[in-house]
Design a protein around this motif. Structure first.
Motif, short mmCIF file in Angstrom:
data_model
loop_
_atom_site.label_atom_id
_atom_site.label_comp_id
_atom_site.label_asym_id
_atom_site.label_seq_id
_atom_site.Cartn_x
_atom_site.Cartn_y
_atom_site.Cartn_z
N ARG A 297 -6.54 -19.67 11.80
CA ARG A 297 -6.86 -19.99 10.40
C ARG A 297 -6.18 -19.04 9.44
NH1 ARG A 297 -12.51 -20.76 8.51
NH2 ARG A 297 -11.36 -21.93 6.97
N VAL A 298 -6.29 -17.74 9.72
CA VAL A 298 -5.76 -16.72 8.81
C VAL A 298 -4.23 -16.68 8.84
CG1 VAL A 298 -5.64 -14.21 8.46
CG2 VAL A 298 -7.84 -15.30 8.85
N LEU A 299 -3.66 -16.75 10.04
CA LEU A 299 -2.20 -16.63 10.18
C LEU A 299 -1.45 -17.90 9.77
CD1 LEU A 299 -2.08 -14.80 13.64
CD2 LEU A 299 -1.52 -13.78 11.41
N ALA A 300 -1.98 -19.05 10.18
CA ALA A 300 -1.22 -20.29 10.03
C ALA A 300 -1.92 -21.38 9.22
CB ALA A 300 -0.87 -20.84 11.42
N GLY A 301 -3.09 -21.06 8.65
CA GLY A 301 -3.75 -22.02 7.77
C GLY A 301 -4.46 -23.17 8.45
N TYR A 302 -4.80 -23.02 9.71
CA TYR A 302 -5.53 -24.08 10.42
C TYR A 302 -6.91 -24.28 9.78
CZ TYR A 302 -2.46 -24.63 14.50
OH TYR A 302 -1.41 -24.93 15.34
N THR A 303 -7.40 -25.51 9.81
CA THR A 303 -8.79 -25.77 9.44
C THR A 303 -9.67 -25.33 10.60
OG1 THR A 303 -8.79 -27.97 10.44
CG2 THR A 303 -8.11 -27.82 8.10
N LEU A 304 -10.98 -25.28 10.39
CA LEU A 304 -11.88 -24.94 11.50
C LEU A 304 -11.73 -25.92 12.65
CD1 LEU A 304 -15.24 -23.81 9.87
CD2 LEU A 304 -13.76 -22.48 11.35
N THR B 60 3.92 -22.05 13.86
CA THR B 60 5.03 -21.27 13.29
C THR B 60 5.33 -21.72 11.85
OG1 THR B 60 6.66 -22.71 14.35
CG2 THR B 60 6.10 -20.68 15.50
N LYS B 61 5.23 -23.02 11.60
CA LYS B 61 5.44 -23.53 10.24
C LYS B 61 4.35 -23.00 9.31
CE LYS B 61 5.93 -27.72 7.53
NZ LYS B 61 5.61 -29.13 7.43
N GLY B 62 3.11 -23.04 9.77
CA GLY B 62 1.99 -22.54 8.96
C GLY B 62 2.10 -21.05 8.68
N CYS B 63 2.51 -20.28 9.68
CA CYS B 63 2.70 -18.84 9.50
C CYS B 63 3.75 -18.56 8.43
CB CYS B 63 3.12 -18.18 10.81
SG CYS B 63 1.79 -17.92 12.00
N ALA B 64 4.85 -19.30 8.48
CA ALA B 64 5.94 -19.11 7.51
C ALA B 64 5.50 -19.49 6.10
CB ALA B 64 7.16 -19.93 7.93
N GLU B 65 4.86 -20.66 5.97
CA GLU B 65 4.48 -21.16 4.65
C GLU B 65 3.34 -20.34 4.03
OE1 GLU B 65 3.61 -25.31 5.20
OE2 GLU B 65 5.73 -25.83 5.46
N LEU B 66 2.37 -19.96 4.83
CA LEU B 66 1.20 -19.27 4.30
C LEU B 66 1.40 -17.77 4.13
CD1 LEU B 66 -1.80 -19.75 3.48
CD2 LEU B 66 -2.40 -19.27 5.85
N ASN B 67 2.10 -17.15 5.09
CA ASN B 67 2.18 -15.69 5.10
C ASN B 67 3.60 -15.12 5.18
OD1 ASN B 67 -0.69 -14.90 5.08
ND2 ASN B 67 -0.74 -16.11 6.97
N GLY B 68 4.62 -15.98 5.14
CA GLY B 68 5.99 -15.49 5.20
C GLY B 68 6.36 -14.83 6.52
N ILE B 69 5.68 -15.23 7.59
CA ILE B 69 5.94 -14.67 8.92
C ILE B 69 7.12 -15.41 9.53
CG2 ILE B 69 4.99 -14.31 11.23
CD1 ILE B 69 2.18 -14.23 9.90
N ASN B 70 8.13 -14.65 9.98
CA ASN B 70 9.33 -15.29 10.54
C ASN B 70 9.02 -15.97 11.88
OD1 ASN B 70 9.91 -13.50 12.82
ND2 ASN B 70 10.52 -11.98 11.31
N GLU B 71 9.93 -16.82 12.29
CA GLU B 71 9.71 -17.66 13.48
C GLU B 71 9.51 -16.83 14.75
OE1 GLU B 71 11.71 -21.44 15.87
OE2 GLU B 71 12.69 -20.65 14.07
#
Length: 185
Positions: free
Chosen positions: A70-77, A103-114
């Motif tokens: 949820r925190v890293l990639a924006g997943y719902t519960l 990986t897409k959620g991490c990039a979009e939400l937190n700018g975490i590279n692939e």
């Protein structure tokens, strides 16, 4: 800073119940070393600190895997629970789709590279396969604490209850008698 060598609260017992399973068991030494202050507590990503702080940076519970997603990639519960279940079943096609979503959620939400997102996904996947639900671990931990307390503080009554419970099992009765003799009950 040195920390207590023993379980200092019920959370330690609950964590050990969850750790003492195939997979997480390999983290028992790291958990102990971090608890004792022998090694620094490290987090795979700074966003994981609030999620893993109580377990010294070690991922132990299924809920931690879900919260990390949820925190890293924006997943719902619901999505995080589906991810956890998919990781446990290890179905390649499902995991490939979830990895791409993560990986897409991490990039979009937190700018975490692939590359880092893939490493984080690998970390979650490793623990999700064997992670234990904290509520179950808590039930077992409280029961273990109560049992140990009864044995330590009421040994005669405790041993009598054990023997009464297994009256028809002479092998167990013999073990209980030996334990009672060893403890001078």
């Amino acid at each position: 800073r040195r920390r207590s060598r023993r379980a200092s609260n019920i959370e330690d017992i609950i964590a050990l119940v969850a750790l003492y399973r195939p997979g997480p068991m390999e983290n028992i030494p790291a958990y102990g070393d971090r608890k004792l202050g022998k090694v620094d507590i490290e987090y795979a990503h700074p966003l994981l600190e609030p999620i893993l702080k109580d377990t010294y940076g070690i991922m132990i519970y299924q809920e931690q895997v879900m919260m990390a997603a949820r925190v890293l990639a924006g997943y719902t519960l619901g999505g995080a629970d589906m991810l956890r279940r998919a990781m446990g079943k290890k179905k390649k096609e499902v995991m490939d789709a979830e990895r791409a979503k993560f990986t897409k959620g991490c990039a979009e939400l937190n700018g975490i590279n692939e590359r880092e997102a893939n490493n984080l996904f690998d970390t979650l996947e490793k623990f999700a396969g064997y992670g234990f639900n904290k509520a179950h671990s808590a039930c077992y931990g409280v029961l273990a604490y109560q049992t140990a307390w009864l044995k330590a503080n009421h040994p005669v009554e405790f041993m009598a209850a054990l023997m009464s419970n297994d009256m028809d099992n002479t092998d167990k009765i013999a073990l209980f008698i030996n334990e009672a003799d060893r403890k001078s009950v």
